[in-house]
Enzyme design. Structure first.
Site, PDB file in Angstrom:
ATOM      1  N   HIS A  41      28.271  11.727  58.877  1.00  0.00           N
ATOM      2  CA  HIS A  41      29.027  11.946  60.162  1.00  0.00           C
ATOM      3  C   HIS A  41      30.259  12.307  60.200  1.00  0.00           C
ATOM      4  O   HIS A  41      31.030  11.991  59.137  1.00  0.00           O
ATOM      5  CB  HIS A  41      28.952  10.743  61.158  1.00  0.00           C
ATOM      6  CG  HIS A  41      27.441  10.590  61.672  1.00  0.00           C
ATOM      7  ND1 HIS A  41      27.153   9.620  62.797  1.00  0.00           N
ATOM      8  CD2 HIS A  41      26.202  10.985  61.336  1.00  0.00           C
ATOM      9  CE1 HIS A  41      26.081   9.730  62.981  1.00  0.00           C
ATOM     10  NE2 HIS A  41      25.316  10.397  61.875  1.00  0.00           N
ATOM     11  N   GLU A  90      33.159  11.009  61.371  1.00  0.00           N
ATOM     12  CA  GLU A  90      33.852   9.952  61.306  1.00  0.00           C
ATOM     13  C   GLU A  90      34.014   9.442  59.748  1.00  0.00           C
ATOM     14  O   GLU A  90      34.848   8.899  59.225  1.00  0.00           O
ATOM     15  CB  GLU A  90      33.380   8.696  62.051  1.00  0.00           C
ATOM     16  CG  GLU A  90      33.497   9.064  63.655  1.00  0.00           C
ATOM     17  CD  GLU A  90      32.310   9.778  64.275  1.00  0.00           C
ATOM     18  OE1 GLU A  90      32.262   9.532  65.560  1.00  0.00           O
ATOM     19  OE2 GLU A  90      31.577  10.275  63.614  1.00  0.00           O
ATOM     20  N   CYS A 112      29.150   6.693  67.068  1.00  0.00           N
ATOM     21  CA  CYS A 112      27.788   5.880  67.196  1.00  0.00           C
ATOM     22  C   CYS A 112      27.996   4.407  66.489  1.00  0.00           C
ATOM     23  O   CYS A 112      28.914   4.382  66.267  1.00  0.00           O
ATOM     24  CB  CYS A 112      26.732   6.724  66.166  1.00  0.00           C
ATOM     25  SG  CYS A 112      27.096   6.529  64.608  1.00  0.00           S
ATOM     26  N   CYS A 130      28.921   4.571  62.737  1.00  0.00           N
ATOM     27  CA  CYS A 130      30.443   5.063  62.621  1.00  0.00           C
ATOM     28  C   CYS A 130      31.514   3.738  63.278  1.00  0.00           C
ATOM     29  O   CYS A 130      32.299   3.727  62.575  1.00  0.00           O
ATOM     30  CB  CYS A 130      30.820   6.316  63.344  1.00  0.00           C
ATOM     31  SG  CYS A 130      29.973   7.716  62.488  1.00  0.00           S
TER      32      CYS A 130
END
Length: 149
Positions: free
Chosen positions: A56, A58, A86, A89
Site C-alpha cells: 500500500h 502508506e 486501512c 496501514c
C-alpha cells in the site's frame, strides 16, 4: 508571512502520487511524508505491480521516510494520504509513532476507523482536505475497472 506549504499544498503532492498509481492500473492512492515543510518520502499503491497485498502507498512511504531519517520512528512527521488508511496501514502508522496524519477521502468500508483500529495516542488526525478530488479519482478508477470486465 503566508506559508505556501499548507495541508492543501502537500495533499496536492499526494494526489500527484495517486495519479501515478492510476496510470499504472493501481488503485489510485498516494502519499507524501513531510517534516519541516519538506517532502522526505513519497509513495503510491504498488500491490498489482509487486504482486504484494502489503504494498500500500502508506507502507511504501513509511519505509522510505524511515530510511531517510535513519530510524524507525516518524516523530515530527506528517503523512498526507489521499484515502483513509486501512487497518494494516494504521497499525504500521501506530508503530511508527507518526505525529500527524492528514487524509482526503474517508473509506467507510475498509478504513481504520470503521474497523476500530487505534492510532498512536499522540498522533493528530485531520481529514477532508481535497476530499472531492481524491474521491473523484477513486470513483473514476473503479468505474473504468468495472467497464473493462
Amino acid at each position: 508571512m503566508i506559508n505556501p506549504y499548507d495541508d492543501t499544498y502537500f495533499m496536492r503532492k499526494a494526489l500527484e502520487e495517486a495519479e501515478t498509481a492510476y496510470e499504472k492500473g493501481e488503485i489510485p492512492v498516494g502519499v507524501v511524508v513531510v517534516i519541516n515543510d519538506r517532502i522526505i518520502a513519497r509513495g503510491h499503491n504498488l500491490t498489482e505491480t509487486l504482486n504484494d497485498v502489503t504494498a500500500h502507498a502508506e507502507m511504501q512511504a513509511i519505509t522510505a521516510a524511515a530510511s531517510f531519517l535513519g530510524g524507525k520512528y516518524l516523530k515530527d512527521c506528517t503523512m498526507y494520504i489521499t484515502l483513509e488508511p486501512c487497518q494494516m496501514c494504521a497499525g504500521a502508522l501506530y508503530w511508527s509513532q507518526i505525529s500527524k496524519i492528514v487524509f482526503a477521502a474517508e473509506d467507510s468500508n475498509r478504513g481504520y476507523r470503521k474497523n476500530g483500529v487505534q492510532l498512536h495516542p499522540k498522533t493528530k488526525v485531520t481529514s477532508g482536505i481535497l476530499e472531492e478530488e481524491a474521491s473523484t479519482l477513486l470513483k473514476r478508477f473503479f468505474i473504468e475497472k468495472r467497464n473493462l470486465n
